[in-house]
Design a protein around this motif. Structure first.
Motif, PDB file in Angstrom:
ATOM      1  N   LEU A   1       8.271  -1.091  -1.827  1.00  0.00           N
ATOM      2  CA  LEU A   1       7.283  -1.508  -0.836  1.00  0.00           C
ATOM      3  C   LEU A   1       7.468  -2.971  -0.477  1.00  0.00           C
ATOM      4  CD1 LEU A   1       4.933  -0.476   0.839  1.00  0.00           C
ATOM      5  CD2 LEU A   1       3.392  -1.008  -1.062  1.00  0.00           C
ATOM      6  N   LYS A   2       7.825  -3.788  -1.473  1.00  0.00           N
ATOM      7  CA  LYS A   2       8.072  -5.217  -1.222  1.00  0.00           C
ATOM      8  C   LYS A   2       9.137  -5.421  -0.157  1.00  0.00           C
ATOM      9  CE  LYS A   2       6.860  -7.569  -5.563  1.00  0.00           C
ATOM     10  NZ  LYS A   2       7.406  -8.350  -6.699  1.00  0.00           N
TER      11      LYS A   2
ATOM     12  N   ASP B   1      -1.806  -0.684  -3.261  1.00  0.00           N
ATOM     13  CA  ASP B   1      -0.666  -0.016  -3.887  1.00  0.00           C
ATOM     14  C   ASP B   1      -1.025   0.407  -5.311  1.00  0.00           C
ATOM     15  OD1 ASP B   1       1.819   0.953  -4.545  1.00  0.00           O
ATOM     16  OD2 ASP B   1       2.785  -1.009  -4.693  1.00  0.00           O
ATOM     17  N   ASN B   2      -1.565   1.628  -5.439  1.00  0.00           N
ATOM     18  CA  ASN B   2      -1.849   2.223  -6.752  1.00  0.00           C
ATOM     19  C   ASN B   2      -2.891   1.471  -7.574  1.00  0.00           C
ATOM     20  OD1 ASN B   2       0.026   4.255  -6.204  1.00  0.00           O
ATOM     21  ND2 ASN B   2       1.712   3.112  -7.126  1.00  0.00           N
TER      22      ASN B   2
ATOM     23  N   LEU C   1       3.262   5.395   1.027  1.00  0.00           N
ATOM     24  CA  LEU C   1       2.877   4.085   1.552  1.00  0.00           C
ATOM     25  C   LEU C   1       3.996   3.443   2.361  1.00  0.00           C
ATOM     26  CD1 LEU C   1       0.863   2.328  -1.318  1.00  0.00           C
ATOM     27  CD2 LEU C   1      -0.015   3.233   0.831  1.00  0.00           C
TER      28      LEU C   1
ATOM     29  N   GLY D   1       2.635  -9.068   2.096  1.00  0.00           N
ATOM     30  CA  GLY D   1       2.540  -8.665   0.699  1.00  0.00           C
ATOM     31  C   GLY D   1       2.048  -9.811  -0.158  1.00  0.00           C
TER      32      GLY D   1
ATOM     33  N   ILE E   1       2.989  -5.100  -6.651  1.00  0.00           N
ATOM     34  CA  ILE E   1       3.507  -4.242  -5.584  1.00  0.00           C
ATOM     35  C   ILE E   1       4.826  -3.628  -6.032  1.00  0.00           C
ATOM     36  CG2 ILE E   1       4.305  -4.167  -3.184  1.00  0.00           C
ATOM     37  CD1 ILE E   1       2.516  -6.533  -2.605  1.00  0.00           C
ATOM     38  N   SER E   2       5.010  -2.349  -5.750  1.00  0.00           N
ATOM     39  CA  SER E   2       6.242  -1.666  -6.130  1.00  0.00           C
ATOM     40  C   SER E   2       7.441  -2.283  -5.394  1.00  0.00           C
ATOM     41  CB  SER E   2       6.154  -0.174  -5.808  1.00  0.00           C
ATOM     42  OG  SER E   2       5.934   0.022  -4.429  1.00  0.00           O
TER      43      SER E   2
ATOM     44  N   VAL F   1      -1.020  -6.180   1.674  1.00  0.00           N
ATOM     45  CA  VAL F   1      -0.828  -5.239   0.577  1.00  0.00           C
ATOM     46  C   VAL F   1      -1.262  -5.881  -0.734  1.00  0.00           C
ATOM     47  CG1 VAL F   1       0.815  -3.739  -0.618  1.00  0.00           C
ATOM     48  CG2 VAL F   1       1.181  -4.297   1.803  1.00  0.00           C
TER      49      VAL F   1
ATOM     50  N   GLY G   1      -1.274  -5.236  -4.829  1.00  0.00           N
ATOM     51  CA  GLY G   1      -0.546  -4.425  -5.793  1.00  0.00           C
ATOM     52  C   GLY G   1      -1.403  -3.882  -6.924  1.00  0.00           C
ATOM     53  N   ASN G   2      -0.797  -3.031  -7.709  1.00  0.00           N
ATOM     54  CA  ASN G   2      -1.404  -2.440  -8.897  1.00  0.00           C
ATOM     55  C   ASN G   2      -1.866  -3.519  -9.877  1.00  0.00           C
ATOM     56  OD1 ASN G   2      -0.530  -1.670 -11.931  1.00  0.00           O
ATOM     57  ND2 ASN G   2      -1.467   0.115 -10.961  1.00  0.00           N
TER      58      ASN G   2
ATOM     59  N   PRO H   1      -2.858   5.338  -1.576  1.00  0.00           N
ATOM     60  CA  PRO H   1      -1.963   6.484  -1.767  1.00  0.00           C
ATOM     61  C   PRO H   1      -2.685   7.665  -2.411  1.00  0.00           C
ATOM     62  CG  PRO H   1      -1.604   4.880  -3.500  1.00  0.00           C
ATOM     63  CD  PRO H   1      -2.648   4.287  -2.600  1.00  0.00           C
TER      64      PRO H   1
END
Length: 254
Positions: A215-216, A111-112, A167, A183, A211-212, A203, A205-206, A137
């Protein structure tokens, strides 16, 4: 690296080991650059020349300054490969790759991730841990660049990477196709209890934001990595490595 047509239209792989991996793979290659005066009888250089000739590639002998420019003054070890930009896989191709490995899908969703060194390191570990596909993404994240390729030490040739527009939509598609989505968060199930048997995706995260939130809301379960130190977060590639190897451990128990 952006002041002539050759540089604008190509990506570059630098360093002897990544170049050998690329030459052995299926990546579309434009040209091989070797530094003037390089010892062609060195084993790694000899192999590069042999593989390049086998593919009928142009080998250009150039001054070190040229390679410094193409590699953005990184450690190129006297070798640079000019390639077409990396081709991304489709989601269907990730499933096909899993099938070709005779295993259930084991995907990593990033995620990013913004640091190319993190992405390259993650791809390298993914190859070692049996991950059958990575999803990134298209926007606000690093793609498959020369720096990523070098950091991956050739693993970029063996782990397919899909780049998607959304995503959340992709996660929902994976769930519809029988993949369980996990996640990572401060609060969740201890990752050491995670059983990744079956079709699974995790997943990551950034680097700074995790994680955004949206998305969570779409994952099936949150996993957490317990920490006893003052810092309550890990580098993205380190966290990804721990989770990938827990996935490996549960899928290939002692």
């Amino acid at each position: 690296m952006k002041n002539n047509d050759e540089q604008n239209q190509s990506e570059f792989i630098i360093g002897r080991h990544p170049v050998v991996s690329a030459l052995r793979g299926k990546q579309e290659i434009n040209k091989v650059f070797l530094q003037n005066g390089i010892h062609k009888d060195e084993k790694s250089v000899e192999e590069i020349i042999k593989l390049a000739k086998k593919k009928h590639l142009v080998i250009s002998m150039v001054p070190k300054q040229k390679l410094d420019l193409l590699s953005d003054h990184q450690n190129h070890q006297g070798v640079v490969l000019s390639i077409s930009p990396y081709k991304y896989a489709s989601i269907d191709e990730l499933f096909e790759h899993s099938k070709s490995k005779d295993t259930e899908p084991f995907f990593l969703i990033l995620d990013n991730i913004e640091d190319p060194h993190n992405l390259g390191s993650i791809i390298r570990t993914a190859d070692a841990a049996g991950v059958t596909g990575i999803i990134i993404p298209k926007h606000r994240a690093v793609g498959l660049t020369a720096t990523v390729a070098k950091t991956s030490a050739g693993a970029i040739e063996r782990v397919p990477v899909a780049r998607v527009t959304n995503l959340i939509n992709t996660v929902n598609e994976l769930k519809d196709r029988g993949v369980w989505i996990f996640g990572t968060d401060i609060k969740g199930t201890d990752y050491r209890h995670w059983d990744a048997k079956g079709s699974s995706a995790v997943v990551i995260g950034n680097e700074g934001k995790g994680i955004s939130p949206l998305l969570k809301k779409n994952v099936d379960e949150m996993l957490t990595i317990p920490m006893i130190g003052n810092l309550q977060s890990l580098n993205a590639s380190v966290a990804a490595g721990l989770l990938m190897y827990q996935g490996y451990s549960s899928r290939h128990p002692l």
